[in-house]
Design a protein around this motif. Structure first.
Motif, mmCIF file in Angstrom:
data_model
loop_
_atom_site.group_PDB
_atom_site.id
_atom_site.type_symbol
_atom_site.label_atom_id
_atom_site.label_comp_id
_atom_site.label_asym_id
_atom_site.label_seq_id
_atom_site.Cartn_x
_atom_site.Cartn_y
_atom_site.Cartn_z
ATOM 1 N N PHE A 18 0.833 -1.205 0.000
ATOM 2 C CA PHE A 18 0.000 0.000 0.000
ATOM 3 C C PHE A 18 0.869 1.257 0.000
ATOM 4 O O PHE A 18 0.638 2.188 -0.768
ATOM 5 C CB PHE A 18 -0.937 0.015 1.218
ATOM 6 C CG PHE A 18 -2.217 -0.738 1.004
ATOM 7 C CD1 PHE A 18 -3.347 -0.099 0.538
ATOM 8 C CD2 PHE A 18 -2.296 -2.095 1.291
ATOM 9 C CE1 PHE A 18 -4.543 -0.778 0.344
ATOM 10 C CE2 PHE A 18 -3.477 -2.787 1.106
ATOM 11 C CZ PHE A 18 -4.597 -2.136 0.629
ATOM 12 N N ARG A 19 1.882 1.274 0.866
ATOM 13 C CA ARG A 19 2.751 2.448 0.978
ATOM 14 C C ARG A 19 3.503 2.704 -0.324
ATOM 15 O O ARG A 19 3.558 3.836 -0.818
ATOM 16 C CB ARG A 19 3.742 2.275 2.128
ATOM 17 C CG ARG A 19 4.576 3.507 2.397
ATOM 18 C CD ARG A 19 5.540 3.340 3.575
ATOM 19 N NE ARG A 19 4.860 2.924 4.794
ATOM 20 C CZ ARG A 19 4.941 1.688 5.326
ATOM 21 N NH1 ARG A 19 5.689 0.764 4.776
ATOM 22 N NH2 ARG A 19 4.288 1.397 6.439
ATOM 23 N N ALA A 20 4.076 1.644 -0.897
ATOM 24 C CA ALA A 20 4.844 1.792 -2.138
ATOM 25 C C ALA A 20 3.961 2.287 -3.283
ATOM 26 O O ALA A 20 4.357 3.168 -4.050
ATOM 27 C CB ALA A 20 5.502 0.460 -2.507
ATOM 28 N N GLU A 24 4.295 5.784 -5.278
ATOM 29 C CA GLU A 24 4.463 5.736 -6.733
ATOM 30 C C GLU A 24 3.429 6.622 -7.421
ATOM 31 O O GLU A 24 3.719 7.272 -8.422
ATOM 32 C CB GLU A 24 4.334 4.292 -7.224
ATOM 33 C CG GLU A 24 4.520 4.113 -8.701
ATOM 34 C CD GLU A 24 5.939 4.348 -9.186
ATOM 35 O OE1 GLU A 24 6.099 4.736 -10.368
ATOM 36 O OE2 GLU A 24 6.889 4.157 -8.399
ATOM 37 N N LEU A 25 2.221 6.650 -6.888
ATOM 38 C CA LEU A 25 1.151 7.481 -7.447
ATOM 39 C C LEU A 25 1.242 8.933 -6.983
ATOM 40 O O LEU A 25 0.476 9.777 -7.442
ATOM 41 C CB LEU A 25 -0.217 6.904 -7.060
ATOM 42 C CG LEU A 25 -0.557 5.542 -7.648
ATOM 43 C CD1 LEU A 25 -1.798 4.968 -6.981
ATOM 44 C CD2 LEU A 25 -0.733 5.636 -9.153
ATOM 45 N N ASP A 26 2.162 9.203 -6.064
ATOM 46 C CA ASP A 26 2.366 10.546 -5.503
ATOM 47 C C ASP A 26 1.078 11.079 -4.870
ATOM 48 O O ASP A 26 0.646 12.196 -5.136
ATOM 49 C CB ASP A 26 2.901 11.508 -6.563
ATOM 50 C CG ASP A 26 3.462 12.791 -5.963
ATOM 51 O OD1 ASP A 26 3.935 12.743 -4.810
ATOM 52 O OD2 ASP A 26 3.398 13.829 -6.639
ATOM 53 N N LEU A 27 0.478 10.242 -4.014
ATOM 54 C CA LEU A 27 -0.760 10.608 -3.331
ATOM 55 C C LEU A 27 -0.530 10.712 -1.830
ATOM 56 O O LEU A 27 0.308 10.004 -1.274
ATOM 57 C CB LEU A 27 -1.843 9.549 -3.573
ATOM 58 C CG LEU A 27 -2.325 9.337 -5.004
ATOM 59 C CD1 LEU A 27 -3.270 8.151 -5.055
ATOM 60 C CD2 LEU A 27 -2.985 10.590 -5.532
ATOM 61 N N SER A 63 -7.080 -2.742 -8.692
ATOM 62 C CA SER A 63 -7.566 -2.174 -9.953
ATOM 63 C C SER A 63 -7.215 -0.706 -10.138
ATOM 64 O O SER A 63 -7.138 -0.226 -11.267
ATOM 65 C CB SER A 63 -9.079 -2.375 -10.082
ATOM 66 O OG SER A 63 -9.769 -1.588 -9.150
ATOM 67 N N ARG A 64 -6.963 0.007 -9.040
ATOM 68 C CA ARG A 64 -6.747 1.451 -9.145
ATOM 69 C C ARG A 64 -5.317 1.897 -8.888
ATOM 70 O O ARG A 64 -4.987 3.060 -9.124
ATOM 71 C CB ARG A 64 -7.680 2.173 -8.167
ATOM 72 C CG ARG A 64 -9.137 1.928 -8.512
ATOM 73 C CD ARG A 64 -10.071 2.501 -7.489
ATOM 74 N NE ARG A 64 -11.448 2.163 -7.850
ATOM 75 C CZ ARG A 64 -12.483 2.393 -7.099
ATOM 76 N NH1 ARG A 64 -12.334 2.994 -5.926
ATOM 77 N NH2 ARG A 64 -13.690 2.048 -7.496
ATOM 78 N N SER A 65 -4.466 1.009 -8.420
ATOM 79 C CA SER A 65 -3.119 1.424 -8.030
ATOM 80 C C SER A 65 -2.047 1.140 -9.069
ATOM 81 O O SER A 65 -0.956 1.680 -8.982
ATOM 82 C CB SER A 65 -2.720 0.735 -6.723
ATOM 83 O OG SER A 65 -2.548 -0.658 -6.954
ATOM 84 N N GLY A 66 -2.342 0.257 -10.005
ATOM 85 C CA GLY A 66 -1.322 -0.120 -10.980
ATOM 86 C C GLY A 66 -0.417 -1.237 -10.493
ATOM 87 O O GLY A 66 0.520 -1.634 -11.184
ATOM 88 N N ALA A 70 -1.377 -10.180 -10.144
ATOM 89 C CA ALA A 70 -0.944 -11.577 -10.118
ATOM 90 C C ALA A 70 0.288 -11.744 -9.241
ATOM 91 O O ALA A 70 0.381 -12.688 -8.449
ATOM 92 C CB ALA A 70 -0.668 -12.071 -11.537
ATOM 93 N N LYS A 71 1.221 -10.818 -9.357
ATOM 94 C CA LYS A 71 2.450 -10.903 -8.565
ATOM 95 C C LYS A 71 2.159 -10.751 -7.077
ATOM 96 O O LYS A 71 2.654 -11.534 -6.255
ATOM 97 C CB LYS A 71 3.442 -9.835 -9.022
ATOM 98 C CG LYS A 71 4.749 -9.886 -8.279
ATOM 99 C CD LYS A 71 5.709 -8.823 -8.762
ATOM 100 C CE LYS A 71 6.990 -8.891 -7.935
ATOM 101 N NZ LYS A 71 7.776 -7.702 -8.008
#
Length: 83
Positions: A18-20, A24-27, A63-66, A70-71
């Motif tokens: 979640f943090r990463a 990455e999304l700069d939110l 679905s919203r974080s990119g 699967a990984k």
């Protein structure tokens, strides 16, 4: 049944994911919470490994974080199946 050790491992893995993704999304935490449809406090607890998220929040996150769904799911499964 999931053991307490497995729950702790899941909380740590989800917390870092979640943090990463948020960084990455700069939110901000507040904006990420809004994106996931949860309160800022609930998101903060997820990111700090205090709680696990619901299946619905996990699906929204994937679905919203990119994040590669699967990984991440494979990594989580590995935590639950390792001895």
């Amino acid at each position: 049944m999931i053991t307490e050790i497995e729950k702790e491992q899941l909380r740590k893995k989800m917390s870092s994911s979640f943090r990463a993704a948020r960084k990455e999304l700069d939110l901000s935490q507040e904006k990420m919470a809004e994106l996931l449809g949860i309160s800022a406090r609930s998101y903060e607890d997820l990111e700090h490994g205090i709680n696990l998220c619901s299946a619905i929040v996990l699906l929204r996150f994937l679905s919203r974080s990119g994040v590669n769904a699967a990984k991440l799911l494979e990594e989580l499964n590995t935590l639950l199946t390792s001895e």
